[in-house]
Design a protein around this motif. Structure first.
Motif, PDB file in Angstrom:
ATOM      1  N   THR A   1       0.819  -1.211   0.000  1.00 56.25           N
ATOM      2  CA  THR A   1       0.000   0.000   0.000  1.00 56.25           C
ATOM      3  C   THR A   1       0.854   1.262   0.000  1.00 56.25           C
ATOM      4  OG1 THR A   1      -0.137  -0.094   2.413  1.00 56.25           O
ATOM      5  CG2 THR A   1      -1.937  -1.113   1.157  1.00 56.25           C
ATOM      6  N   ASP A   2       2.099   1.129   0.404  1.00 53.77           N
ATOM      7  CA  ASP A   2       2.977   2.305   0.449  1.00 53.77           C
ATOM      8  C   ASP A   2       3.740   2.454  -0.874  1.00 53.77           C
ATOM      9  OD1 ASP A   2       4.552   0.066   0.770  1.00 53.77           O
ATOM     10  OD2 ASP A   2       5.718   0.849   2.424  1.00 53.77           O
ATOM     11  N   GLU A   3       4.562   3.480  -0.953  1.00 50.48           N
ATOM     12  CA  GLU A   3       5.377   3.717  -2.140  1.00 50.48           C
ATOM     13  C   GLU A   3       6.392   2.586  -2.308  1.00 50.48           C
ATOM     14  OE1 GLU A   3       8.637   6.954  -3.828  1.00 50.48           O
ATOM     15  OE2 GLU A   3       7.676   7.288  -1.901  1.00 50.48           O
ATOM     16  N   SER A   4       6.603   2.147  -3.531  1.00 51.43           N
ATOM     17  CA  SER A   4       7.557   1.082  -3.816  1.00 51.43           C
ATOM     18  C   SER A   4       8.631   1.578  -4.773  1.00 51.43           C
ATOM     19  CB  SER A   4       6.856  -0.118  -4.469  1.00 51.43           C
ATOM     20  OG  SER A   4       5.944  -0.701  -3.602  1.00 51.43           O
ATOM     21  N   LYS A   5       9.831   1.073  -4.579  1.00 50.06           N
ATOM     22  CA  LYS A   5      10.927   1.349  -5.501  1.00 50.06           C
ATOM     23  C   LYS A   5      11.547   0.029  -5.910  1.00 50.06           C
ATOM     24  CE  LYS A   5      13.289   3.965  -8.003  1.00 50.06           C
ATOM     25  NZ  LYS A   5      12.636   4.657  -9.081  1.00 50.06           N
ATOM     26  N   VAL A   6      11.587  -0.216  -7.222  1.00 51.37           N
ATOM     27  CA  VAL A   6      12.157  -1.450  -7.760  1.00 51.37           C
ATOM     28  C   VAL A   6      13.650  -1.244  -7.966  1.00 51.37           C
ATOM     29  CG1 VAL A   6      12.129  -3.074  -9.694  1.00 51.37           C
ATOM     30  CG2 VAL A   6       9.975  -2.068  -8.865  1.00 51.37           C
ATOM     31  N   ILE A   7      14.431  -2.202  -7.462  1.00 54.35           N
ATOM     32  CA  ILE A   7      15.886  -2.147  -7.570  1.00 54.35           C
ATOM     33  C   ILE A   7      16.385  -3.484  -8.092  1.00 54.35           C
ATOM     34  CG2 ILE A   7      18.059  -1.806  -6.333  1.00 54.35           C
ATOM     35  CD1 ILE A   7      16.460  -0.222  -4.216  1.00 54.35           C
ATOM     36  N   LEU A   8      16.989  -3.476  -9.270  1.00 56.42           N
ATOM     37  CA  LEU A   8      17.599  -4.685  -9.811  1.00 56.42           C
ATOM     38  C   LEU A   8      19.034  -4.769  -9.308  1.00 56.42           C
ATOM     39  CD1 LEU A   8      15.198  -4.292 -11.857  1.00 56.42           C
ATOM     40  CD2 LEU A   8      16.638  -5.519 -13.471  1.00 56.42           C
ATOM     41  N   CYS A   9      19.466  -5.966  -9.010  1.00 56.95           N
ATOM     42  CA  CYS A   9      20.842  -6.208  -8.585  1.00 56.95           C
ATOM     43  C   CYS A   9      21.454  -7.193  -9.570  1.00 56.95           C
ATOM     44  CB  CYS A   9      20.866  -6.769  -7.171  1.00 56.95           C
ATOM     45  SG  CYS A   9      22.535  -7.035  -6.571  1.00 56.95           S
ATOM     46  N   ALA A  10      22.494  -6.740 -10.283  1.00 54.84           N
ATOM     47  CA  ALA A  10      23.075  -7.555 -11.346  1.00 54.84           C
ATOM     48  C   ALA A  10      24.590  -7.657 -11.218  1.00 54.84           C
ATOM     49  CB  ALA A  10      22.726  -6.948 -12.705  1.00 54.84           C
ATOM     50  N   ASP A  11      25.110  -8.807 -11.601  1.00 55.56           N
ATOM     51  CA  ASP A  11      26.557  -8.987 -11.726  1.00 55.56           C
ATOM     52  C   ASP A  11      26.984  -8.385 -13.054  1.00 55.56           C
ATOM     53  OD1 ASP A  11      26.513 -10.427  -9.372  1.00 55.56           O
ATOM     54  OD2 ASP A  11      26.621 -12.386 -10.349  1.00 55.56           O
TER      55      ASP A  11
END
Length: 160
Positions: free
Chosen positions: A61-71
Motif C-alpha cells: 500500500t505504500d510507495e515502492s521502488k524497484v531495484i535490480l541487482c546484477a553482476d
C-alpha cells in the motif's frame, strides 16, 4: 516505503539476498521500510519479470521502488546494456556488482558453492562492513570488486 529487490539468484539458493540483507541491516534503520523479493534465477531473466514486479508493487500500500541487482561479469556482456536500458525505461534503480556479488563481498571471482560462501560471509559480516569502502562507488563498472549498492540504497532508506 518498500524496496523491491530483483535478484539473479534462485529462491532455493538465496545467496544474493543474504548479501543484500546483511548490507541493509548493517547500514540502515530496521523496519522503517519493507522489502519485497523477486528471484530471477539468472542474469538473462532479470528483464523478464514484469508481471512479478507489477504483482509485488500492487501487494504493497505504500510507495515502492524497484531495484535490480546484477553482476557486471565483463564489459562485453550484451546483457549489461539490456539491463541498463530496461531499468532506465522503467524508472528502476540498478545495483551493479563488479564482477559479481561474491567478488564484491568475499573477493572470489568464480564461486562454486554460492550458498555456503554466503552463509560463511554472514558469520563475519560485521568485520567486513567496518572496513568496507568498496560498496559506495558512483561508477562501479570501472573498478573490479566494487558496487554502487550504498549509493542507491542511500536514496531510499533511513541510515542508522
Amino acid at each position: 516505503m518498500t524496496i523491491i529487490l530483483v535478484m539473479e539468484t534462485t529462491s532455493s539458493c538465496n545467496s544474493d539476498y543474504r548479501y543484500l540483507l546483511s548490507t541493509i541491516n548493517y547500514y540502515y534503520r530496521s523496519r522503517q521500510f519493507g522489502i519485497g523479493k523477486i528471484y530471477a534465477g539468472s542474469k538473462s531473466s532479470l528483464t523478464k519479470k514484469d508481471a512479478q514486479i507489477k504483482k509485488e508493487i500492487n501487494s504493497h500500500t505504500d510507495e515502492s521502488k524497484v531495484i535490480l541487482c546484477a553482476d557486471y561479469d565483463d564489459e562485453f556482456d550484451p546483457l549489461n546494456k539490456e539491463i541498463t536500458n530496461y531499468c532506465k525505461n522503467n524508472g528502476y534503480e540498478l545495483i551493479w556488482m563488479n564482477k559479481n556479488i561474491e567478488n564484491v563481498y568475499v573477493g572470489i571471482k568464480k564461486a562454486k558453492n554460492k550458498n555456503k560462501i554466503s552463509q560463511d560471509f554472514l558469520k563475519k559480516s560485521d568485520r567486513f562492513f567496518r572496513t568496507a569502502d568498496n560498496l559506495s562507488e558512483e561508477n562501479p563498472l570501472i573498478f573490479e570488486g566494487t558496487s554502487n549498492i550504498l549509493v542507491i540504497l542511500n536514496k531510499y532508506l533511513p541510515k542508522k
